[in-house]
Write a protein that holds these residues in place. Structure first.
Motif, PDB file in Angstrom:
ATOM      1  N   PHE A   1       0.732  -1.244   0.009  1.00 33.72           N
ATOM      2  CA  PHE A   1       0.042   0.055   0.198  1.00 33.72           C
ATOM      3  C   PHE A   1       0.985   1.249   0.057  1.00 33.72           C
ATOM      4  O   PHE A   1       1.519   1.487   1.098  1.00 33.72           O
ATOM      5  N   ALA A   2       0.833   2.150  -1.119  1.00 34.37           N
ATOM      6  CA  ALA A   2       1.878   3.067  -1.228  1.00 34.37           C
ATOM      7  C   ALA A   2       1.062   4.445  -1.300  1.00 34.37           C
ATOM      8  O   ALA A   2       0.056   4.415  -1.741  1.00 34.37           O
ATOM      9  N   GLY A   3       1.672   5.409  -0.719  1.00 36.85           N
ATOM     10  CA  GLY A   3       1.084   6.766  -0.760  1.00 36.85           C
ATOM     11  C   GLY A   3       1.085   7.438  -2.147  1.00 36.85           C
ATOM     12  O   GLY A   3       1.682   6.910  -3.255  1.00 36.85           O
ATOM     13  N   VAL A   4       0.448   8.601  -2.422  1.00 36.16           N
ATOM     14  CA  VAL A   4       0.498   9.250  -3.633  1.00 36.16           C
ATOM     15  C   VAL A   4       1.993   9.547  -4.187  1.00 36.16           C
ATOM     16  O   VAL A   4       1.964   9.740  -5.254  1.00 36.16           O
TER      17      VAL A   4
ATOM     18  N   SER B   1       3.732  15.756  -5.840  1.00 38.75           N
ATOM     19  CA  SER B   1       4.956  16.477  -5.094  1.00 38.75           C
ATOM     20  C   SER B   1       4.906  16.678  -3.632  1.00 38.75           C
ATOM     21  O   SER B   1       5.650  17.303  -3.136  1.00 38.75           O
ATOM     22  N   GLY B   2       3.612  16.340  -3.123  1.00 37.14           N
ATOM     23  CA  GLY B   2       3.627  16.594  -1.603  1.00 37.14           C
ATOM     24  C   GLY B   2       3.790  18.020  -1.145  1.00 37.14           C
ATOM     25  O   GLY B   2       3.230  18.909  -2.077  1.00 37.14           O
ATOM     26  N   PHE B   3       3.751  18.189  -0.152  1.00 38.96           N
ATOM     27  CA  PHE B   3       3.844  19.497   0.341  1.00 38.96           C
ATOM     28  C   PHE B   3       5.190  19.948   1.051  1.00 38.96           C
ATOM     29  O   PHE B   3       5.767  19.082   1.261  1.00 38.96           O
ATOM     30  N   PRO B   4       5.410  21.094   1.415  1.00 40.31           N
ATOM     31  CA  PRO B   4       6.807  21.548   1.816  1.00 40.31           C
ATOM     32  C   PRO B   4       7.184  20.857   3.297  1.00 40.31           C
ATOM     33  O   PRO B   4       6.268  20.378   3.986  1.00 40.31           O
TER      34      PRO B   4
ATOM     35  N   THR C   1       3.912  23.754   7.457  1.00 38.61           N
ATOM     36  CA  THR C   1       3.293  22.434   7.024  1.00 38.61           C
ATOM     37  C   THR C   1       3.216  21.654   8.565  1.00 38.61           C
ATOM     38  O   THR C   1       4.271  21.298   8.841  1.00 38.61           O
ATOM     39  N   GLU C   2       2.080  21.235   8.671  1.00 44.89           N
ATOM     40  CA  GLU C   2       2.075  20.216   9.852  1.00 44.89           C
ATOM     41  C   GLU C   2       1.314  18.936   9.619  1.00 44.89           C
ATOM     42  O   GLU C   2       0.179  18.806   9.005  1.00 44.89           O
ATOM     43  N   ARG C   3       1.735  17.786   9.604  1.00 44.45           N
ATOM     44  CA  ARG C   3       1.438  16.382   9.522  1.00 44.45           C
ATOM     45  C   ARG C   3       0.733  16.132   7.953  1.00 44.45           C
ATOM     46  O   ARG C   3      -0.103  15.324   7.880  1.00 44.45           O
ATOM     47  N   LYS C   4       1.103  17.187   7.236  1.00 46.57           N
ATOM     48  CA  LYS C   4       0.519  16.977   5.843  1.00 46.57           C
ATOM     49  C   LYS C   4       1.634  16.914   4.630  1.00 46.57           C
ATOM     50  O   LYS C   4       1.343  17.227   3.755  1.00 46.57           O
ATOM     51  N   HIS C   5       2.992  16.524   5.178  1.00 42.11           N
ATOM     52  CA  HIS C   5       4.141  16.526   4.257  1.00 42.11           C
ATOM     53  C   HIS C   5       3.797  15.833   2.823  1.00 42.11           C
ATOM     54  O   HIS C   5       4.145  15.899   1.787  1.00 42.11           O
ATOM     55  N   ARG C   6       3.244  14.613   3.179  1.00 41.29           N
ATOM     56  CA  ARG C   6       3.184  13.693   1.927  1.00 41.29           C
ATOM     57  C   ARG C   6       1.524  13.451   1.762  1.00 41.29           C
ATOM     58  O   ARG C   6       1.185  12.370   0.866  1.00 41.29           O
ATOM     59  N   ALA C   7       0.813  14.317   2.159  1.00 40.49           N
ATOM     60  CA  ALA C   7      -0.740  14.163   1.625  1.00 40.49           C
ATOM     61  C   ALA C   7      -0.825  14.365   0.154  1.00 40.49           C
ATOM     62  O   ALA C   7      -0.247  15.111  -0.408  1.00 40.49           O
ATOM     63  N   PRO C   8      -2.073  13.962  -0.196  1.00 38.13           N
ATOM     64  CA  PRO C   8      -2.481  14.058  -1.706  1.00 38.13           C
ATOM     65  C   PRO C   8      -2.908  15.670  -1.656  1.00 38.13           C
ATOM     66  O   PRO C   8      -3.020  16.066  -2.875  1.00 38.13           O
ATOM     67  N   GLY C   9      -3.526  16.381  -0.833  1.00 38.66           N
ATOM     68  CA  GLY C   9      -4.162  17.745  -0.990  1.00 38.66           C
ATOM     69  C   GLY C   9      -5.688  17.484  -1.217  1.00 38.66           C
ATOM     70  O   GLY C   9      -6.286  16.334  -1.032  1.00 38.66           O
ATOM     71  N   SER C  10      -6.279  18.381  -1.940  1.00 42.78           N
ATOM     72  CA  SER C  10      -7.530  18.347  -2.046  1.00 42.78           C
ATOM     73  C   SER C  10      -7.903  17.606  -3.219  1.00 42.78           C
ATOM     74  O   SER C  10      -7.385  17.324  -4.327  1.00 42.78           O
TER      75      SER C  10
END
Lengths: 218, 122
Positions: free
Chosen positions: A120-123, A130-133, A138-147
């Protein structure tokens, strides 16, 4: 069209004539047995069924034995079809053996295999998002997909995101074809094909080698 | 079985006659360089300070001083572009990697000569 079933042996390097070091994959391909011949009259299309790698005697099923017996051969673990043009005359008959020599005047090949499973791999890993800065608040959302969509957006409406929205999930362990590998050398004695570059799957996995479209056009 | 097959493929790229040389030897390395269309052979002279890798991946590092600046080149042992390796003088060494030479300058970079059959002048 030339096609063979084989096993990925592994990768190494060889020098070409110009003294350049090439990354190559070694594939042990064939000899494959023609286990069945399909024609327009009998099956509606032209194809040849190839088999590779014998099944251990204790693991053979009766239907497999019966199917192989029609071609006077042993049951095979890896069986795939080679589709032939419908108007071409059939040049194979059951029981024929096909070796790497079919690639003798082929310059480039396509290789299909089952890619290595990544779980199971992240986006970011799965779809190259490209993730977040790393910082700047940026808090707890560095590898999140966004909206993934809003109530009224091009990415989907009130009913939810559009089908096919790229998200996290299982990655790898699916059929992958890499195209246009140049064929570096052929070893007819050991049934080896040496192709330039990396091919899908781990060492020891089954692969399908076929002449690439570029080679077929010639 | 797997490595046997890989070795069989690799072995075609291996050189048949690689001259014997050791760590600490001063060697002449003749290698091909391309200048536009033309190809010529250049010689790099220096001390062998490391040999790394096996088979097709074997590399060796040669170090020399140019003025007061140290220059190192890493050559693939089996590359067709490395035409010739000629050991000239053996040096006395007690270890396999002579990275300590990088900190030395002047006369101290020269290793004590040692007699060895493969560097006896031919």
């Amino acid at each position: 069209m030339a096609m063979l079933l084989g096993k990925k042996v592994g990768m190494t390097q060889v020098y070409d004539e110009a003294g350049k070091l090439l990354p190559v994959t070694v594939i042990q391909a064939g000899p494959c047995v023609v286990t069945q011949v399909k024609t327009v009259e009998t099956d509606g299309y032209n194809a040849v069924q190839l088999g590779y790698d014998d099944i251990k005697a204790s693991r053979r099923k009766k239907p497999e034995i019966g199917h192989a017996a029609m071609a006077k051969t042993e049951p095979k673990r890896f069986v795939r079809e080679m589709r032939l043009p419908d108007d071409a005359a059939m040049e194979y008959s059951p029981g024929d053996s096909i070796t790497v020599s079919v690639f003798a005047d082929v310059e480039s090949v396509n290789v299909s295999g089952t890619s290595k499973g990544k779980g199971f791999a992240g986006v970011m890993k799965r779809h190259n998002f490209s993730g977040f800065p790393g910082s700047h608040g940026t808090e707890r959302k560095h590898r999140a997909p966004g909206s993934i969509s809003s109530f009224a957006s091009n990415a989907g409406g009130g009913g939810g995101p559009k089908k096919g929205k790229r998200m996290a999930g299982h990655m790898g362990n699916r059929r992958v074809t890499t195209k246009g590998h140049s064929l570096v050398s052929i070893d007819e004695e050991k049934n080896l094909l040496v192709v330039n570059g990396a091919v899908p799957g781990p060492s020891g996995s089954y692969v399908i080698v076929s002449s690439s479209q570029k080679a077929q056009d010639k | 079985m797997k490595t046997e097959l890989l070795d069989a493929v690799e072995s075609k790229s291996l050189k048949e006659n690689v001259p014997y040389f050791e760590i600490g030897d001063i060697v002449d390395v003749h290698y091909k360089i391309k200048e536009g269309e033309k190809e010529r052979i250049q010689v790099f002279n220096g001390t062998v300070i490391a040999r790394k890798g096996r088979g097709i991946n074997e590399m060796f590092t040669v170090r020399r001083m140019v003025g007061s600046e140290g220059v190192e080149r890493i050559f693939p042992l089996n590359s067709p572009n490395v035409v010739k390796i000629k050991p000239i003088r053996s040096g006395k060494t007690r270890r396999a990697k002579l990275y300590f030479l990088r900190k030395r300058t002047g006369k101290a970079v020269k290793l004590a000569q040692q007699h060895s059959d493969h560097t006896v002048s031919r």
